[in-house]
Design a protein around this motif. Structure first.
Motif, PDB file in Angstrom:
ATOM      1  N   ASP A 100       8.036   4.554  -6.872  1.00 12.99           N
ATOM      2  CA  ASP A 100       8.841   5.834  -6.228  1.00 12.99           C
ATOM      3  C   ASP A 100       8.062   6.936  -5.725  1.00 12.99           C
ATOM      4  O   ASP A 100       7.063   7.123  -5.851  1.00 12.99           O
ATOM      5  CB  ASP A 100       9.767   6.132  -6.137  1.00 12.99           C
ATOM      6  CG  ASP A 100       9.756   6.971  -7.771  1.00 12.99           C
ATOM      7  OD1 ASP A 100       9.630   8.182  -7.505  1.00 12.99           O
ATOM      8  OD2 ASP A 100      10.154   6.342  -9.127  1.00 12.99           O
ATOM      9  N   HIS A 101       8.107   7.838  -4.345  1.00 15.13           N
ATOM     10  CA  HIS A 101       7.991   8.896  -4.407  1.00 15.13           C
ATOM     11  C   HIS A 101       7.302   9.640  -5.483  1.00 15.13           C
ATOM     12  O   HIS A 101       6.908  10.918  -4.885  1.00 15.13           O
ATOM     13  CB  HIS A 101       8.112   9.949  -2.449  1.00 15.13           C
ATOM     14  CG  HIS A 101       7.605   9.587  -1.644  1.00 15.13           C
ATOM     15  ND1 HIS A 101       7.641   9.921  -0.850  1.00 15.13           N
ATOM     16  CD2 HIS A 101       6.304   9.506  -1.537  1.00 15.13           C
ATOM     17  CE1 HIS A 101       6.760  10.037   0.685  1.00 15.13           C
ATOM     18  NE2 HIS A 101       5.867  10.142  -0.049  1.00 15.13           N
ATOM     19  N   ALA A 102       8.080   9.942  -6.943  1.00 15.23           N
ATOM     20  CA  ALA A 102       7.873  11.047  -7.791  1.00 15.23           C
ATOM     21  C   ALA A 102       6.136  10.617  -7.170  1.00 15.23           C
ATOM     22  O   ALA A 102       5.280  11.657  -7.953  1.00 15.23           O
ATOM     23  CB  ALA A 102       7.941  10.584  -8.277  1.00 15.23           C
ATOM     24  N   LEU A 125       0.330  15.051   5.845  1.00 12.44           N
ATOM     25  CA  LEU A 125       1.140  14.441   6.720  1.00 12.44           C
ATOM     26  C   LEU A 125       2.125  13.342   6.096  1.00 12.44           C
ATOM     27  O   LEU A 125       1.741  12.691   5.548  1.00 12.44           O
ATOM     28  CB  LEU A 125       0.459  13.542   7.664  1.00 12.44           C
ATOM     29  CG  LEU A 125       1.333  13.028   9.246  1.00 12.44           C
ATOM     30  CD1 LEU A 125       2.257  14.301   9.637  1.00 12.44           C
ATOM     31  CD2 LEU A 125       0.460  11.910   9.890  1.00 12.44           C
ATOM     32  N   TRP A 126       3.192  13.890   6.129  1.00 16.17           N
ATOM     33  CA  TRP A 126       4.566  12.920   4.864  1.00 16.17           C
ATOM     34  C   TRP A 126       5.132  12.591   5.877  1.00 16.17           C
ATOM     35  O   TRP A 126       6.224  13.156   6.641  1.00 16.17           O
ATOM     36  CB  TRP A 126       5.189  14.374   4.638  1.00 16.17           C
ATOM     37  CG  TRP A 126       6.165  14.337   3.734  1.00 16.17           C
ATOM     38  CD1 TRP A 126       6.930  13.747   3.464  1.00 16.17           C
ATOM     39  CD2 TRP A 126       6.079  13.992   2.149  1.00 16.17           C
ATOM     40  NE1 TRP A 126       7.928  13.435   2.033  1.00 16.17           N
ATOM     41  CE2 TRP A 126       6.723  13.679   1.331  1.00 16.17           C
ATOM     42  CE3 TRP A 126       4.876  14.348   1.608  1.00 16.17           C
ATOM     43  CZ2 TRP A 126       7.021  13.643  -0.390  1.00 16.17           C
ATOM     44  CZ3 TRP A 126       5.076  13.807  -0.230  1.00 16.17           C
ATOM     45  CH2 TRP A 126       5.779  13.538  -0.484  1.00 16.17           C
ATOM     46  N   LEU A 127       5.372  11.489   5.993  1.00 14.68           N
ATOM     47  CA  LEU A 127       6.669  10.150   6.960  1.00 14.68           C
ATOM     48  C   LEU A 127       7.543   9.962   5.666  1.00 14.68           C
ATOM     49  O   LEU A 127       7.069   9.245   5.010  1.00 14.68           O
ATOM     50  CB  LEU A 127       5.445   8.942   7.690  1.00 14.68           C
ATOM     51  CG  LEU A 127       4.230   9.816   8.139  1.00 14.68           C
ATOM     52  CD1 LEU A 127       3.358   8.526   9.064  1.00 14.68           C
ATOM     53  CD2 LEU A 127       4.469  10.373   9.778  1.00 14.68           C
ATOM     54  N   ASP A 128       8.355  10.783   6.182  1.00 15.57           N
ATOM     55  CA  ASP A 128       9.561  10.289   5.447  1.00 15.57           C
ATOM     56  C   ASP A 128      11.266  10.500   6.098  1.00 15.57           C
ATOM     57  O   ASP A 128      11.346  10.764   6.572  1.00 15.57           O
ATOM     58  CB  ASP A 128       9.117  10.636   4.334  1.00 15.57           C
ATOM     59  CG  ASP A 128      10.418  10.823   3.002  1.00 15.57           C
ATOM     60  OD1 ASP A 128      11.183   9.827   3.312  1.00 15.57           O
ATOM     61  OD2 ASP A 128       9.525  10.871   2.015  1.00 15.57           O
ATOM     62  N   ALA A 129      12.022   9.990   5.663  1.00 12.72           N
ATOM     63  CA  ALA A 129      13.189  10.365   6.379  1.00 12.72           C
ATOM     64  C   ALA A 129      13.834  11.610   5.466  1.00 12.72           C
ATOM     65  O   ALA A 129      14.897  12.253   6.071  1.00 12.72           O
ATOM     66  CB  ALA A 129      14.260   9.612   5.836  1.00 12.72           C
ATOM     67  N   PRO A 131      12.454  14.744   3.021  1.00 15.83           N
ATOM     68  CA  PRO A 131      11.423  16.328   2.855  1.00 15.83           C
ATOM     69  C   PRO A 131      11.143  16.905   1.275  1.00 15.83           C
ATOM     70  O   PRO A 131       9.851  16.906   1.022  1.00 15.83           O
ATOM     71  CB  PRO A 131      12.174  17.550   3.289  1.00 15.83           C
ATOM     72  CG  PRO A 131      13.389  17.112   3.626  1.00 15.83           C
ATOM     73  CD  PRO A 131      13.905  15.702   3.253  1.00 15.83           C
ATOM     74  N   ASP A 132      12.045  16.140   0.748  1.00 11.18           N
ATOM     75  CA  ASP A 132      11.179  15.829  -0.785  1.00 11.18           C
ATOM     76  C   ASP A 132      10.756  16.968  -1.172  1.00 11.18           C
ATOM     77  O   ASP A 132       9.934  16.834  -2.249  1.00 11.18           O
ATOM     78  CB  ASP A 132      10.549  14.557  -1.017  1.00 11.18           C
ATOM     79  CG  ASP A 132      11.061  13.431  -0.875  1.00 11.18           C
ATOM     80  OD1 ASP A 132      11.856  13.345  -0.577  1.00 11.18           O
ATOM     81  OD2 ASP A 132      10.029  12.232  -0.997  1.00 11.18           O
ATOM     82  N   PHE A 133      11.724  17.463  -0.715  1.00  6.98           N
ATOM     83  CA  PHE A 133      11.305  19.656  -0.844  1.00  6.98           C
ATOM     84  C   PHE A 133      12.397  19.677  -1.873  1.00  6.98           C
ATOM     85  O   PHE A 133      12.423  21.176  -1.940  1.00  6.98           O
ATOM     86  CB  PHE A 133      11.221  20.227   0.134  1.00  6.98           C
ATOM     87  CG  PHE A 133      10.612  21.406   0.408  1.00  6.98           C
ATOM     88  CD1 PHE A 133       9.610  21.315   0.053  1.00  6.98           C
ATOM     89  CD2 PHE A 133      11.008  22.386   0.664  1.00  6.98           C
ATOM     90  CE1 PHE A 133       9.052  22.747   0.138  1.00  6.98           C
ATOM     91  CE2 PHE A 133      10.204  23.760   0.835  1.00  6.98           C
ATOM     92  CZ  PHE A 133       9.363  23.582   0.860  1.00  6.98           C
ATOM     93  N   LEU A 229       3.062   7.535   3.240  1.00  9.68           N
ATOM     94  CA  LEU A 229       4.104   6.873   4.023  1.00  9.68           C
ATOM     95  C   LEU A 229       5.249   6.424   3.529  1.00  9.68           C
ATOM     96  O   LEU A 229       4.906   5.302   2.055  1.00  9.68           O
ATOM     97  CB  LEU A 229       3.182   5.891   5.075  1.00  9.68           C
ATOM     98  CG  LEU A 229       4.099   4.432   5.518  1.00  9.68           C
ATOM     99  CD1 LEU A 229       5.196   5.380   6.802  1.00  9.68           C
ATOM    100  CD2 LEU A 229       3.153   3.930   5.814  1.00  9.68           C
ATOM    101  N   ASP A 230       6.264   6.919   3.015  1.00 10.89           N
ATOM    102  CA  ASP A 230       7.735   6.104   2.875  1.00 10.89           C
ATOM    103  C   ASP A 230       8.641   5.135   3.269  1.00 10.89           C
ATOM    104  O   ASP A 230       8.410   5.155   4.675  1.00 10.89           O
ATOM    105  CB  ASP A 230       8.349   7.602   2.885  1.00 10.89           C
ATOM    106  CG  ASP A 230       9.951   7.336   1.406  1.00 10.89           C
ATOM    107  OD1 ASP A 230       9.966   6.119   1.679  1.00 10.89           O
ATOM    108  OD2 ASP A 230      10.138   8.400   0.956  1.00 10.89           O
ATOM    109  N   ALA A 231       8.797   4.084   3.066  1.00  9.21           N
ATOM    110  CA  ALA A 231       9.119   3.322   3.698  1.00  9.21           C
ATOM    111  C   ALA A 231      10.551   3.434   4.855  1.00  9.21           C
ATOM    112  O   ALA A 231      10.523   3.027   5.895  1.00  9.21           O
ATOM    113  CB  ALA A 231       9.113   1.227   2.819  1.00  9.21           C
TER     114      ALA A 231
HETATM  115 MN    MN Z   1      10.341  10.139  -0.055  1.00  2.00          MN
END
Ligand code: MN
Length: 310
Positions: A100-102, A125-129, A131-133, A229-231
């Motif tokens: 996972d993105h952690a 470059l964060w490709l994701d639905a 922002p994980d912010f 790259l997040d799926a």
């Molecule tokens: Mn993510």
């Protein structure tokens, strides 16, 4: 950086940072779907380092009671971070297999450290639905995969995470594909300096111009470039095997264009492939798509270029 023809795969089988379990099976699924062979076909010499292991740290009790699997996930972040440094040695190009993105709370700081050692800044470059912010305080889901960007850009309050030695400057972060942003994240993103491109805006502008602007900035500072790259960046009809699917994601054409521009730029120095959940439907198809994009995102192998004389 000095280009070598060596690509190292590192499995990061963390699943405790996500709300839905299963991402811990992602590295095995990406291997089975032929990631190493796809990269070898592009001329890369590929070494698979196997999977990172969790590394328990000092006990820590975060104030936010919503946080889930805190010790488990931070142990993964420690262990993956250590292994990521090894994966990036001698100018090799690491590909991190999520998980996972952690895991980006481990891989990005490791790549920032490598960049600094070489006297260069790191761009992301964060490709994701998403922002994980989230910070540890703002998270309401409690899932730590929603926090890595806040952490690696140096937000306060990440007690219990590894001390951050090399934060990434927010102005060197570009997000593309956003379409699910919590209110608290939106408020902090607005003042952060991060270029946060929502999917709708990206669709109107086309992916080429915004990405070329970002790549020009990377080139101007001669930076390293980490792509995460997040799926779920992709439309769920293309990549259904994700735990946090959001409709309206990137089309095959948009994702392919981004991957091609990244590959042509020759700038990418490390890559995360995250959030593939093989327990969900169409996992093989989702894995195959991630692998095809990865092969295009990575710069042409220097050896391959030598052989063709270009
Ligand atoms: Mn993510």
């Amino acid at each position: 950086m000095t280009r070598v023809n060596h690509c190292r795969l590192l499995g990061a089988p963390v699943g405790s940072g996500a709300g839905v379990r299963g991402c811990e099976l992602g590295p095995a699924a990406l291997r089975q779907a032929g990631l190493a062979d796809a990269l070898r076909a592009r001329g890369w010499q590929v070494t698979d380092l196997g999977d990172a292991r969790p590394e328990p740290g000092p006990l820590s009790h975060p104030a936010n009671p919503a946080l889930r699997y805190f010790s488990e996930t931070t142990a993964w972040i420690r262990g993956i971070g250590r292994a990521a440094q090894t994966a990036g040695r001698d100018g090799a190009l690491p590909v991190f297999l999520g998980g996972d993105h952690a895991l980006s709370a481990a891989t990005v700081p490791a790549m920032a450290r490598r960049a600094r050692a070489g006297g260069r800044p790191l761009f992301v470059l964060w490709l994701d639905a998403h922002p994980d912010f989230h910070t540890l305080d703002s998270s309401t889901s409690g899932n730590l995969h929603g926090t890595p960007v806040a952490y690696f850009t140096g937000a306060a309050g990440f007690t219990g995470f590894p001390p951050l030695r090399d934060a990434v400057a927010p102005r060197r972060v570009c997000m593309m594909g956003l379409r699910s942003i919590d209110a608290d994240e939106a408020a902090r993103l607005a003042g952060s300096g991060i270029a946060a491109l929502r999917m709708g805006a990206l669709r109107r502008a086309g992916v080429t111009a915004p990405l070329e602007r970002f790549l020009d900035r990377v080139a101007a500072e001669d930076g390293d470039l980490h792509v995460s790259l997040d799926a779920d960046f992709l439309d769920p009809r293309l990549a259904p095997a994700v735990g946090t699917a959001v409709p309206g994601g990137a089309t095959l054409e948009e994702a392919g264009r981004i991957a091609a521009l990244l590959g042509e730029s020759g700038r990418v120095t490390s890559l995360d492939l995250v959030e593939l959940n093989p327990r969900l439907a169409a996992a093989r198809r989702t894995a195959a798509l991630l692998i095809a994009l990865a092969a295009d995102i990575l710069p042409p192998c220097p050896e391959a270029l030598r052989h063709t004389g270009s």
